[in-house]
Write a protein that holds these residues in place. Structure first.
Motif, PDB file in Angstrom:
ATOM      1  N   THR A   9       0.810  -1.229   0.000  1.00 24.89           N
ATOM      2  CA  THR A   9       0.000   0.000   0.000  1.00 24.89           C
ATOM      3  C   THR A   9       0.835   1.266   0.000  1.00 24.89           C
ATOM      4  OG1 THR A   9      -0.195  -0.347   2.367  1.00 24.89           O
ATOM      5  CG2 THR A   9      -2.100  -0.924   1.031  1.00 24.89           C
ATOM      6  N   ARG A  41       2.528   2.858   2.274  1.00 23.55           N
ATOM      7  CA  ARG A  41       2.346   3.779   3.395  1.00 23.55           C
ATOM      8  C   ARG A  41       3.672   3.835   4.142  1.00 23.55           C
ATOM      9  NH1 ARG A  41       0.060   2.293   7.824  1.00 23.55           N
ATOM     10  NH2 ARG A  41      -0.680   0.391   6.873  1.00 23.55           N
ATOM     11  N   THR A  65       5.705   3.791   7.214  1.00 27.02           N
ATOM     12  CA  THR A  65       5.486   3.464   8.622  1.00 27.02           C
ATOM     13  C   THR A  65       6.569   4.063   9.509  1.00 27.02           C
ATOM     14  OG1 THR A  65       6.443   1.339   8.028  1.00 27.02           O
ATOM     15  CG2 THR A  65       4.093   1.381   8.444  1.00 27.02           C
TER      16      THR A  65
END
Lengths: 436, 304
Positions: free
Chosen positions: B48, B50, B52
């Motif tokens: 995805t 993203r 982190t």
């Protein structure tokens, strides 16, 4: 002379250490993975070892796994089944072991994962592979409910084969306690339920509702959310269509707070049987627990209707809060052919019947005849076919493991502070972190 | 000729310690280095995309700025202070009582030492029940005991009470477990002081209290310091006891060590867990390193 003997000892020690090091370095050499795009099965199995990783190490779960093992040996005599089960409540220890195995590129043949969003973590880390071919070979959406397959599908790929279904939104009630309180009907919404709890309290039971540790509280909260938001808005919580700080969620948090005023004081670390036993012993009237609780009642020799009764959490007539176990194909596993043999068995009608009869859950396939199952399972199978299906938060169907961890911490925090506005803030913050 | 004898002098000794130097080098220092390097990673989820962990020092500032982490650090402080004070007080008290001479001293010594033989995780399961938060009719464990003794007003939700210092209650099982160990250390210290000194003090007219205050206790201070260090760093890395009592996601009982477990195994975030581990290592080092320097110095002095 003395010096020389010291030197001899030292050299011998080093030699021994060196040998020990050589002995332990027999790392498995990765064999080039077989073709995983199309399903080519050999009758009798692909051969080789198939390590199956689960947390089914005791009780009915182990019995179910044993049934599967027996069937696997029968159908795939070429394959060797290796049981890699790790004991521990709801997989807490197993997941830790699995996480380190996957991190170190030592995946098992296949591992158990809660079906749904919990698999997202593994997909995100590219640790599991799609099993579209297996699902197609099993019959696809002709045998699995479409609503279930939808929840296993990410970007058009299906990542696991479901083995069994459980229902999370069941209220277990003590018939005797309800009779003493003069309650004859099942309430239709949370308000009515709270009114009934007031009656139970008036009849002399100090804690009408029983709860246990953090995850059981999260499960209770999730059912309050379903009741107060309704199916569509509840589903919207997980794709961003419903805001986590909407008035309905605030209402649910307030209702949850009210419910807890009728509950016992639990310790964060308590496991679910502590709470279910309170209903069995008549110390509480209600407990919300998944349908595996039926085994606890049976184990204590209690009879349905006369000793206990069960119903969907008020406001959820016709709603099935589902969770499912499923099996995956880890990336880089040594024997993908053997894994697929195992997945084919898990997904077959024969395998699902043998496993679920022993475990007490219901098959994920809809073409397994219900008549072979006991009454509770029959009713659950009927409900699964006809009801609206929603995903459980507490059991990995609705949210990823990481999101679940944040929500659990928020629920645990709320349990001591009883600050419902703070709960909504924390849940909103968690959702912001994990929603796409 | 001279060099040959020199080599024969040091080589065997060197070869003898070499294996442990290598093993410690790999399994302690190299792994510490790996941990620090991991904690500085920038991580993006593969599917995805993203972010982190932003990478670098920001990983640390993010963690230290997090409310949950500050809460965990505060809990750790409360736990450490109460735990260290509790074990030192009880350990010394028991040591003094036993040192005075009682009948069946061996029995008492075993009774006090026995909890240490039980693993934290097993003790935790029992203490989860003993520290159960229910009061009144629901009381079990300690609360029930208090009710039986007619001391209902002392009932408490223990570590789960809304009080900010509730973590002090988590120190009770830890004190129970390790006081005996501190007692053993002090008792050994007392036994190491020769009776002549007490006799001499008595002849000089010192009271029993004065003997303890001016003759015995001053000689115990090196032992008190080592006990302090051992107990102090144990509290910082304490994980199993808290995990067994409070479960996985408890907010009230979160400390950096339990948070690390959550980061690693539930949030699938080894980078954040590594940053957490590094901070914990620094905290422990702040306690242990001055002690090592001190003992090194005193040892040199006694040798010289």
């Amino acid at each position: 002379m003395r010096n020389r003997s010291v030197a001899t000892v030292a050299i011998a020690t080093i030699a021994a250490l060196g040998l020990a090091a050589c002995g332990s370095s027999n790392e498995p050499t990765p064999t080039p993975g077989g073709d995983t795009s199309s399903l080519a099965t050999t009758s009798g199995g692909a051969g080789g070892e198939v390590g199956v990783f689960t947390w089914w190490a005791a009780g009915s779960e182990k019995k179910g796994l044993d049934e599967l093992e027996k069937l696997f040996k029968e159908k795939y005599p070429n394959d060797t089944f290796v049981n890699l089960a790790v004991a521990g409540g709801a997989g807490s220890n197993a997941k830790a072991k699995l996480a380190s195995d996957l991190q170190n590129n030592q995946p098992p043949g296949s591992f158990q994962g809660h079906a749904g969003a919990e698999l997202l973590d593994y997909i995100d880390a590219e640790q599991i592979e799609p099993v579209n071919d297996v699902i197609a070979a099993l019959g696809g959406d002709k045998v699995f409910p479409k609503s279930l397959l939808d929840r296993l599908t990410v970007d058009g790929n299906i990542y696991s084969v479901p083995s069994n279904i459980h229902r999370a939104n069941v209220v277990w009630a003590n018939t005797e306690v309800l009779k003493n309180a003069g309650i004859n009907a099942v309430p239709t919404d949370i308000k009515g339920w709270i009114a009934d709890m007031e009656k139970v309290k008036a009849s002399g039971v100090a804690t009408p509702l029983s709860v246990a540790g953090t995850w059981t509280q999260l499960q209770l909260f999730e059912t309050v959310l379903i009741s107060d938001l309704g199916v569509d808005k509840y589903n919207g919580l997980f794709d961003g269509k419903t805001a986590w700080d909407s008035p309905e969620v605030k209402q649910a948090a307030a209702d949850y707070k009210t419910l807890l005023t009728y509950a016992n004081t639990a310790s964060d670390g308590d496991d679910w049987p502590v709470a279910t036993d309170m209903v069995i012993d008549g110390k509480a009237a209600y407990n919300v627990m998944g349908d595996w609780a039926v085994a606890e009642f049976a184990a204590k020799g209690k009879k349905e209707q006369t000793d206990y009764q069960y119903f969907a959490v008020p406001g959820q007539e016709g709603v099935f809060d589902f969770l499912a176990d499923s099996f995956t194909l880890p990336k880089g596993t040594k024997n993908p052919g053997g894994t697929k043999d195992w997945l084919m068995l898990i997904g077959s009608a024969e395998g699902q019947k043998a496993f679920n009869l022993a475990k007490g859950s219901i098959p994920a396939r809809t073409d397994v005849p219900a008549t072979d199952f006991p009454p509770y399972q029959q009713s659950a199978m009927e409900a699964f076919k006809t009801n609206d299906i929603v995903s459980s938060i507490a059991h990995g169907a609705a949210v990823s493991l990481a999101w679940n961890a944040d929500m659990s911490t928020a629920i645990s925090k709320f349990y001591t502070t009883k600050d419902d506005a703070g709960l909504v803030t924390d849940l909103t913050a968690a959702a912001k972190k994990y929603l796409p | 000729m001279r060099t040959a004898t020199k080599v024969r002098d040091w080589l065997p000794g060197f070869l003898l310690v070499l294996p442990s130097v290598i093993v410690v080098g790999i399994f302690v220092y190299w792994l510490i280095l790996q941990n620090v390097l991991t904690s500085l990673d920038r991580t993006v989820t593969r599917a995805t995309k993203r972010v982190t962990n932003p990478g670098g020092v920001e990983n640390y500032t993010n963690l230290l700025g997090d409310d949950g982490y500050q809460h965990a650090l505060f809990n750790l402080l409360v736990l450490t202070v109460v735990f260290v004070a509790g074990t030192m007080v009880f350990g010394l008290l028991w040591a003094v009582l036993l040192e005075k001479g009682v009948n069946a001293e061996g029995v008492f010594r075993s009774v006090y030492l026995l909890p240490m033989a039980i693993s934290f995780i097993a003790a935790g399961i029992v203490w989860r029940w003993l520290l159960s938060p229910g009061k009144g009719e629901q009381a079990v464990g300690l609360n029930q005991l208090l009710a039986m003794m007619g001391l209902e007003r002392f009932q408490s939700s223990w570590w789960q009470s809304p009080n900010t210092l509730s973590m002090a209650a988590m120190a009770i099982p830890a004190i129970w477990q390790l006081s005996g160990y501190v007692m053993a250390l002090f008792l050994a210290g007392f036994r190491g002081i020769s009776d002549d000194q007490r006799e001499a003090a008595r002849i000089d007219g010192a009271t029993e209290r004065q003997i303890y205050r001016h003759v015995l206790f001053p000689q115990l201070s090196p032992i008190a310091l080592s006990a302090l260090i051992i107990i102090g760093h144990m509290s910082m890395k304490m994980f199993d006891l808290i995990y067994a009592i409070a479960g996985q996601n408890s907010y009230k009982a979160s400390v950096p060590a339990t948070l690390m477990w959550t980061q690693m195994f539930q949030q699938n975030n080894p980078t954040a867990a590594a940053a957490n581990a590094t901070i914990l290592l620094v905290l422990v080092a702040l306690v242990v390193v001055p002690y090592l320097i001190y003992t090194n110095k005193t040892e040199k002095e006694t040798r010289g």
